[in-house]
Design an enzyme around this catalytic site. Structure first.
Site, PDB file in Angstrom:
ATOM      1  N   PHE A 153      33.489  21.816  73.085  1.00 52.33           N
ATOM      2  CA  PHE A 153      34.210  20.651  72.571  1.00 52.33           C
ATOM      3  C   PHE A 153      35.659  21.057  72.361  1.00 52.33           C
ATOM      4  O   PHE A 153      35.977  21.867  71.489  1.00 52.33           O
ATOM      5  CB  PHE A 153      33.634  20.130  71.257  1.00 52.33           C
ATOM      6  CG  PHE A 153      34.375  18.903  70.781  1.00 52.33           C
ATOM      7  CD1 PHE A 153      34.104  17.664  71.320  1.00 52.33           C
ATOM      8  CD2 PHE A 153      35.369  19.004  69.825  1.00 52.33           C
ATOM      9  CE1 PHE A 153      34.810  16.531  70.903  1.00 52.33           C
ATOM     10  CE2 PHE A 153      36.076  17.887  69.403  1.00 52.33           C
ATOM     11  CZ  PHE A 153      35.794  16.644  69.943  1.00 52.33           C
ATOM     12  N   ASP A 238      40.250  28.772  71.768  1.00 53.53           N
ATOM     13  CA  ASP A 238      40.421  27.518  71.037  1.00 53.53           C
ATOM     14  C   ASP A 238      39.866  27.727  69.626  1.00 53.53           C
ATOM     15  O   ASP A 238      38.663  27.688  69.406  1.00 53.53           O
ATOM     16  CB  ASP A 238      39.679  26.393  71.751  1.00 53.53           C
ATOM     17  CG  ASP A 238      39.797  25.049  71.037  1.00 53.53           C
ATOM     18  OD1 ASP A 238      40.213  25.037  69.861  1.00 53.53           O
ATOM     19  OD2 ASP A 238      39.447  24.013  71.637  1.00 53.53           O
ATOM     20  N   LYS A 267      44.045  21.280  63.164  1.00 59.09           N
ATOM     21  CA  LYS A 267      43.280  20.903  61.982  1.00 59.09           C
ATOM     22  C   LYS A 267      43.862  21.495  60.698  1.00 59.09           C
ATOM     23  O   LYS A 267      44.753  20.929  60.111  1.00 59.09           O
ATOM     24  CB  LYS A 267      41.804  21.255  62.175  1.00 59.09           C
ATOM     25  CG  LYS A 267      41.144  20.394  63.259  1.00 59.09           C
ATOM     26  CD  LYS A 267      39.658  20.460  63.212  1.00 59.09           C
ATOM     27  CE  LYS A 267      39.016  19.673  64.358  1.00 59.09           C
ATOM     28  NZ  LYS A 267      39.272  18.225  64.300  1.00 59.09           N
TER      29      LYS A 267
END
Length: 411
Positions: A153, A238, A267
């Site tokens: 993801f 990531d 984030k």
């Protein structure tokens, strides 16, 4: 807002229905949120429009690593709001250099490309890898490939869903962007077989978050680093969900003392206040970009840079990494105790866990709703799996109370 979760009034799943879901016909239905309408928040607690308190055990998918409205971060935002919020990158501003320098030092890499969202960081990393492949590695034009892992993801843009294996994310959004090869996660042999002279980069999550907090075998990340070095391609990590303290280290790759060529962050970098992301890379990689080839109006804006610098300052103390590591042992012990008693298995690192619930007890969605009724907010993923990712500011007492509530719901 310091009331323990066990004292939170139980909420009817349909409370405040006028503000939820089908009662909001003007809002696109691209999410299926739990039926709670949050109005206020402080640290690990949120409060809905009817005054019910809940313990936030999701932390905005790690965007709230430092809790809601951390005083250091809100003070930095307020101070910057009174001075300057946006210039675009057409001009310099007085917050950007210190933000970039601090982030580079924190990560051990050389140069920073500031962006806004996590998906934007991933897209930027893909462009950077392809440009490097053509300018430095000598891959023929338009033939660069990037190897990725199944069940990944990395976001939901058209390019990113092109290499997703989640059919819900892909169906109806083709044609897809070419240039990606998908191999199983945690399989070095398959990865090596997929890499060739056209490979620009290997792009992976060190821990797969959306897939259910899937942690690779010890040595896998070291193997990826060694393989990419031998093959002459880039290692892109990531760490948008796994980074910035969540796993008990600054970065998840730090558990194997691995330094990627390119690091993707987001984030938590915005402190739960503004969207902030960044591509951090070795100088010789980042230097392939030249003016006009890539940009973002809001990327690295003064407000984002001020908050980002404050986040870097919090992490530079090491306090939050230590808290995640120490409390992670409490989390692991509690889940171990529940294994075989409603929990069929779990994966945890730091304050991050994917918990597989006995399907006979209900779906992950149903378990999330039961926990919500007990004053705890989590979110499901993939059937009967729930994710736990509380703010790193949570106390041992509150964490143990949350585990007791999970036991009540399951046992």
């Amino acid at each position: 807002m310091t009331t323990p979760a066990r004292n939170a009034p139980a909420g009817d799943a349909r409370s405040s229905a006028g503000l939820i879901g089908a009662e909001t016909p003007v809002l696109a239905h691209n999410y299926h949120p739990l039926p709670v309408v949050v109005a206020r928040a402080e640290d690990v607690w949120v409060e809905d429009v009817e005054g019910r308190r809940y313990l936030d055990m999701l932390a905005g998918y790690s965007a709230l690593n430092f809790g809601h409205r951390h005083p250091v971060l809100t003070e930095a935002a307020h101070r910057q709001l009174d001075r300057l919020t946006l210039t675009s990158r057409a001009f310099h501003h007085d917050q950007l250099a210190s933000f970039a320098s601090g982030l580079a030092e924190l990560t051990g890499l050389d140069m920073v490309l500031p962006m806004n969202t996590g998906a934007e960081a991933v897209e930027s990393g893909i462009k950077l890898a392809r440009k490097w492949a053509y300018d430095v590695k000598g891959v023929p034009a338009d033939r660069a490939t990037i190897v990725v892992a199944a069940d990944n993801f990395h976001g939901r843009t058209t390019t990113i869903v092109s290499f997703s294996t989640d059919e819900t994310a892909r169906n109806g959004f083709g044609p897809f962007t070419p240039g990606f090869r998908i191999v199983p996660f945690n399989d070095l042999a398959a990865l090596e077989a997929a890499v060739d002279e056209t490979t620009a980069a290997v792009l992976i999550e060190p821990i797969q978050g959306e897939a259910g907090v899937i942690i690779p075998d010890d040595g896998y990340l070291t193997g990826v680093r060694e393989l990419t070095r031998r093959a002459g391609c880039l290692f892109i990590a990531d760490e948008i969900q796994s980074g910035l303290g969540r796993t008990g280290r600054t970065l998840a790759v730090d558990h194997e003392s691995v330094l990627p060529d390119v690091l993707l962050l987001g984030k938590a970098l915005g402190g739960g206040i503004v969207p902030v992301s960044a591509v951090v890379a070795r100088r010789e990689v980042m230097n392939v970009l030249h003016p006009g080839e890539h940009g973002s109006t809001f990327g690295g804006n003064p407000l984002a840079a001020a908050v980002g610098s404050a986040v870097v300052g919090l992490l530079a103390t090491g306090e939050y990494q230590r808290r995640a590591a120490e409390l992670g042992e409490v989390l692991r012990a509690g889940l171990t105790d529940l294994t075989g008693r409603g929990v069929t298995g779990f994966r945890a690192r730091g304050l991050w866990a994917g918990v597989d619930v006995d399907p006979s007890l209900g779906t992950g969605r149903r378990i999330s709703e039961r926990l919500m009724a007990e004053g705890i907010l989590v979110k499901d993923t993939h059937g009967s799996t729930i994710r736990l990712a509380p703010p790193l500011t949570i106390t041992r007492e509150v964490l143990e109370s949350a585990l007791a509530t999970l036991e009540k719901v399951l046992v």
